[in-house]
Design a protein around this motif. Structure first.
Motif, mmCIF file in Angstrom:
data_model
loop_
_atom_site.group_PDB
_atom_site.id
_atom_site.type_symbol
_atom_site.label_atom_id
_atom_site.label_comp_id
_atom_site.label_asym_id
_atom_site.label_seq_id
_atom_site.Cartn_x
_atom_site.Cartn_y
_atom_site.Cartn_z
ATOM 1 N N SER A 184 0.660 -1.262 -0.132
ATOM 2 C CA SER A 184 -0.150 -0.098 0.073
ATOM 3 C C SER A 184 0.833 1.286 -0.126
ATOM 4 C CB SER A 184 -0.973 0.091 1.193
ATOM 5 O OG SER A 184 -0.158 -0.056 2.486
ATOM 6 N N ALA A 185 2.023 1.204 0.534
ATOM 7 C CA ALA A 185 3.172 2.262 0.453
ATOM 8 C C ALA A 185 3.180 2.769 -1.049
ATOM 9 C CB ALA A 185 4.316 1.763 1.155
ATOM 10 N N GLU A 186 3.156 1.858 -1.917
ATOM 11 C CA GLU A 186 3.583 2.255 -3.169
ATOM 12 C C GLU A 186 2.488 3.353 -3.695
ATOM 13 O OE1 GLU A 186 3.545 -1.313 -4.942
ATOM 14 O OE2 GLU A 186 5.478 -1.424 -5.488
ATOM 15 N N VAL A 246 -1.529 5.141 -10.767
ATOM 16 C CA VAL A 246 -1.054 4.178 -11.496
ATOM 17 C C VAL A 246 -0.083 3.298 -10.866
ATOM 18 C CG1 VAL A 246 0.332 3.680 -13.610
ATOM 19 C CG2 VAL A 246 -1.489 5.362 -13.654
ATOM 20 N N ILE A 247 0.748 4.057 -10.077
ATOM 21 C CA ILE A 247 1.595 3.206 -9.093
ATOM 22 C C ILE A 247 1.037 2.492 -7.863
ATOM 23 C CG2 ILE A 247 3.382 4.703 -9.835
ATOM 24 C CD1 ILE A 247 3.304 6.165 -6.912
ATOM 25 N N GLY A 248 -0.156 2.831 -7.656
ATOM 26 C CA GLY A 248 -0.886 2.069 -6.548
ATOM 27 C C GLY A 248 -1.566 0.969 -7.105
ATOM 28 N N LEU A 249 -1.184 -0.238 -7.214
ATOM 29 C CA LEU A 249 -1.919 -1.615 -7.826
ATOM 30 C C LEU A 249 -3.471 -1.602 -7.363
ATOM 31 C CD1 LEU A 249 -1.624 -3.688 -10.069
ATOM 32 C CD2 LEU A 249 -1.019 -5.130 -8.160
ATOM 33 N N HIS A 265 -5.427 0.764 -6.399
ATOM 34 C CA HIS A 265 -6.353 1.770 -6.867
ATOM 35 C C HIS A 265 -6.407 1.543 -8.441
ATOM 36 C CE1 HIS A 265 -5.898 4.128 -3.325
ATOM 37 N NE2 HIS A 265 -4.835 4.099 -3.422
ATOM 38 N N LEU A 266 -5.365 1.262 -9.240
ATOM 39 C CA LEU A 266 -5.463 0.914 -10.627
ATOM 40 C C LEU A 266 -6.362 -0.128 -11.061
ATOM 41 C CD1 LEU A 266 -4.398 1.254 -13.591
ATOM 42 C CD2 LEU A 266 -2.684 -0.021 -12.905
ATOM 43 N N ALA A 267 -6.340 -1.260 -10.034
ATOM 44 C CA ALA A 267 -7.174 -2.399 -10.495
ATOM 45 C C ALA A 267 -8.661 -1.770 -10.152
ATOM 46 C CB ALA A 267 -7.001 -3.255 -9.258
ATOM 47 N N PHE A 268 -9.120 -0.990 -9.165
ATOM 48 C CA PHE A 268 -10.530 -0.711 -9.104
ATOM 49 C C PHE A 268 -11.091 0.241 -10.220
ATOM 50 C CE2 PHE A 268 -14.040 1.403 -7.733
ATOM 51 C CZ PHE A 268 -15.091 0.656 -7.224
ATOM 52 N N ILE A 269 -9.871 1.031 -10.708
ATOM 53 C CA ILE A 269 -10.253 1.903 -11.631
ATOM 54 C C ILE A 269 -10.620 1.155 -13.024
ATOM 55 C CG2 ILE A 269 -9.505 3.875 -13.343
ATOM 56 C CD1 ILE A 269 -7.606 4.805 -10.988
ATOM 57 N N VAL A 284 -6.156 -9.381 -6.730
ATOM 58 C CA VAL A 284 -5.410 -8.119 -6.352
ATOM 59 C C VAL A 284 -6.175 -7.978 -4.954
ATOM 60 C CG1 VAL A 284 -4.868 -5.723 -6.493
ATOM 61 C CG2 VAL A 284 -4.625 -7.476 -8.288
ATOM 62 N N GLY A 285 -7.619 -7.770 -4.837
ATOM 63 C CA GLY A 285 -8.014 -7.618 -3.938
ATOM 64 C C GLY A 285 -7.933 -8.283 -2.666
ATOM 65 N N VAL A 286 -7.845 -9.664 -2.754
ATOM 66 C CA VAL A 286 -7.713 -10.572 -1.855
ATOM 67 C C VAL A 286 -6.444 -10.184 -1.075
ATOM 68 C CG1 VAL A 286 -7.370 -12.994 -1.449
ATOM 69 C CG2 VAL A 286 -9.207 -12.352 -2.493
ATOM 70 N N THR A 287 -5.286 -10.182 -2.062
ATOM 71 C CA THR A 287 -3.960 -10.102 -1.745
ATOM 72 C C THR A 287 -3.792 -8.659 -0.499
ATOM 73 O OG1 THR A 287 -3.192 -10.944 -3.619
ATOM 74 C CG2 THR A 287 -1.663 -9.827 -2.386
ATOM 75 N N PHE A 288 -4.337 -7.666 -1.303
ATOM 76 C CA PHE A 288 -4.299 -6.401 -0.593
ATOM 77 C C PHE A 288 -5.070 -6.437 0.973
ATOM 78 C CE2 PHE A 288 -2.459 -4.447 -4.328
ATOM 79 C CZ PHE A 288 -1.572 -3.328 -3.863
ATOM 80 N N LEU A 289 -6.127 -7.005 0.715
ATOM 81 C CA LEU A 289 -7.230 -7.055 1.959
ATOM 82 C C LEU A 289 -6.296 -7.763 3.053
ATOM 83 C CD1 LEU A 289 -9.769 -6.372 3.471
ATOM 84 C CD2 LEU A 289 -10.893 -8.199 2.285
#
Length: 206
Positions: free
Chosen positions: A21-23, A48-51, A53-57, A195-200
């Motif tokens: 999430s720091a990215e 863009v650098i926050g995967l 955020h990018l994934a949800f967009i 991506v969502g599962v990984t970040f969550l």
């Protein structure tokens, strides 16, 4: 075509395993933008650098298109994100923002991957707006303390890049004529779900 999509899917999920999430928090190496140029670059780079955020967009654009929704649906997310930045600048607190962002990515991926019609489109519109507030709140961290000129440039860049990505995904679906049951958007949804599962999991465990 299916092989290519499978490779993209694998690369997307693999890269998410190493994302943090720091990215997503700073595009200028942690420094607050001080010029118009720095503000614009930071705004363009941040989503863009926050995967997550990018994934949800991307999910917002794809989902709106395959569900037959107006292109204003993903733009509602963009509007919500700008309001969210304002909330951060006003020092208002949105609790558990990172967890909600990760959960939103998971939800967006699930809605795509299941390959079924969206029963309540008004609910999806509301989801885009509310989720946008939390994504924008996270974006606001990068611009706190900035002067007016870089702040305006940051917001302009943020709005431009998010709109471009979401509408790009939207018109890609329309140009291909993909329905919600088509394999391509469902595979994309599966990747976004990963991506969502990984970040969550990362936020809950970490």
């Amino acid at each position: 075509m299916t092989t290519r999509i499978a490779r993209i899917f694998s690369a997307f999920v693999f890269s998410s395993l190493f994302a943090t999430s720091a990215e997503a928090h700073h595009a200028m190496g942690g420094e607050t933008p001080t010029t118009l140029y720095e503000g614009l670059v930071s705004g363009l780079a941040h989503p863009v650098i926050g995967l997550d955020h990018l994934a949800f967009i991307v999910a917002a654009g794809l989902l709106a298109a395959v569900a037959g929704m107006s292109l204003f649906a993903p733009l509602l997310f963009v509007a919500g994100s700008l309001i969210g930045v304002g909330l951060h600048l006003m020092l208002l607190d949105l609790p558990a923002a990172e967890i909600i962002i990760a959960a939103s990515v998971l939800a967006g991926g699930w809605l795509l991957a299941r390959g079924r019609a969206v029963e309540n489109q008004i609910l999806v519109f509301a989801l885009f707006l509310v989720v946008g507030l939390f994504h924008g709140y996270a974006f606001g961290e990068a611009i706190v303390g900035s002067e007016e000129t870089p702040l305006i440039a940051y917001l302009a860049g943020l709005a431009a890049i998010q709109s471009a990505i979401a509408l790009g995904a939207y018109f890609l679906v329309q140009s291909r004529g993909w329905a919600i049951e088509a394999m391509q958007p469902r595979l994309a949804g599966a990747a976004i779900l990963g991506v969502g599962v990984t970040f969550l999991a990362g936020h809950l465990v970490g």
